[in-house]
Design a protein around this motif. Structure first.
Motif, mmCIF file in Angstrom:
data_model
loop_
_atom_site.group_PDB
_atom_site.id
_atom_site.type_symbol
_atom_site.label_atom_id
_atom_site.label_comp_id
_atom_site.label_asym_id
_atom_site.label_seq_id
_atom_site.Cartn_x
_atom_site.Cartn_y
_atom_site.Cartn_z
ATOM 1 N N HIS A 175 3.111 -5.242 3.684
ATOM 2 C CA HIS A 175 2.934 -5.519 5.202
ATOM 3 C C HIS A 175 2.495 -7.073 5.030
ATOM 4 C CE1 HIS A 175 3.296 -1.667 7.207
ATOM 5 N NE2 HIS A 175 2.619 -1.351 6.161
ATOM 6 N N HIS A 199 0.849 -1.246 0.129
ATOM 7 C CA HIS A 199 0.122 -0.032 -0.109
ATOM 8 C C HIS A 199 0.727 1.482 0.015
ATOM 9 C CE1 HIS A 199 -0.473 0.632 4.558
ATOM 10 N NE2 HIS A 199 0.865 0.640 4.228
ATOM 11 N N HIS A 242 5.183 -0.027 -0.518
ATOM 12 C CA HIS A 242 5.787 -0.961 0.482
ATOM 13 C C HIS A 242 4.686 -2.067 0.912
ATOM 14 C CE1 HIS A 242 3.687 1.899 2.970
ATOM 15 N NE2 HIS A 242 3.649 0.822 4.259
ATOM 16 N N GLU A 268 -1.251 -4.796 11.316
ATOM 17 C CA GLU A 268 -0.477 -4.547 10.321
ATOM 18 C C GLU A 268 1.055 -4.766 10.635
ATOM 19 O OE1 GLU A 268 -1.442 -0.769 7.879
ATOM 20 O OE2 GLU A 268 0.167 -0.347 9.123
ATOM 21 N N CYS A 320 5.395 5.300 4.997
ATOM 22 C CA CYS A 320 4.197 4.974 4.526
ATOM 23 C C CYS A 320 3.696 5.685 3.139
ATOM 24 C CB CYS A 320 2.972 4.792 5.403
ATOM 25 S SG CYS A 320 3.071 3.069 6.389
HETATM 26 NI NI NI Z 1 2.164 0.624 5.641
#
Ligand code: NI
Length: 137
Positions: free
Chosen positions: A42, A15, A40, A125, A34
């Motif tokens: 998760h 995301h 990137h 997350e 982020c």
């Molecule tokens: Ni992230």
């Protein structure tokens, strides 16, 4: 007696968090790593919790095989190894934060569960950062 049945699941997804109303400087300040324009990933961990009465004939609140299949079909196939911003329609205009992802997961599961059952979803997350949504408010 109302009992809560839990099922764990897992998916990987990429995301990018950003607000299109803001310039790069403000996006970087608010979202940090982020906001990486190249996205990137998760490793998301999911706990789906279903609460209801025990069926006197089966002894089940819900058949865990049915719950497993529901999570697989509606969440894992839909989000695993996807770019959430670009490949999951809900996030075309909605920032794919953990908060928004957990609400989308809850909504996608809720519509397939018996109305007599309560649903709550916990989404990790990272091992230390997790969110919870149960549809209340
Ligand atoms: Ni992230």
């Amino acid at each position: 007696m109302r009992v809560t049945v839990n099922r764990k699941a897992h998916f990987n997804a990429a995301h990018r968090l950003y607000c299109q109303d803001w310039d790069n400087v403000k996006n970087e300040a608010v979202f940090g790593k982020c906001n990486n324009p190249n996205f990137h990933g998760h490793n998301y961990e999911l706990i789906v919790s279903v609460t209801g009465a025990i069926n006197p004939q089966t002894g089940f609140v819900i058949d865990l095989n049915d719950l497993k299949t529901l999570i697989y079909e509606k969440i894992e196939l839909y989000m695993d190894h996807k770019n959430l911003n670009e490949q999951v329609p809900e996030f075309k205009t909605l920032n794919p934060t953990a908060e928004n992802i957990v609400v989308v997961i809850w909504q996608r599961l809720r519509q397939h569960l018996d109305e007599a059952l309560d649903l709550a979803v916990t989404l990790y997350e990272t091992p230390r950062n997790f969110v919870y949504y149960d549809g209340k408010a």
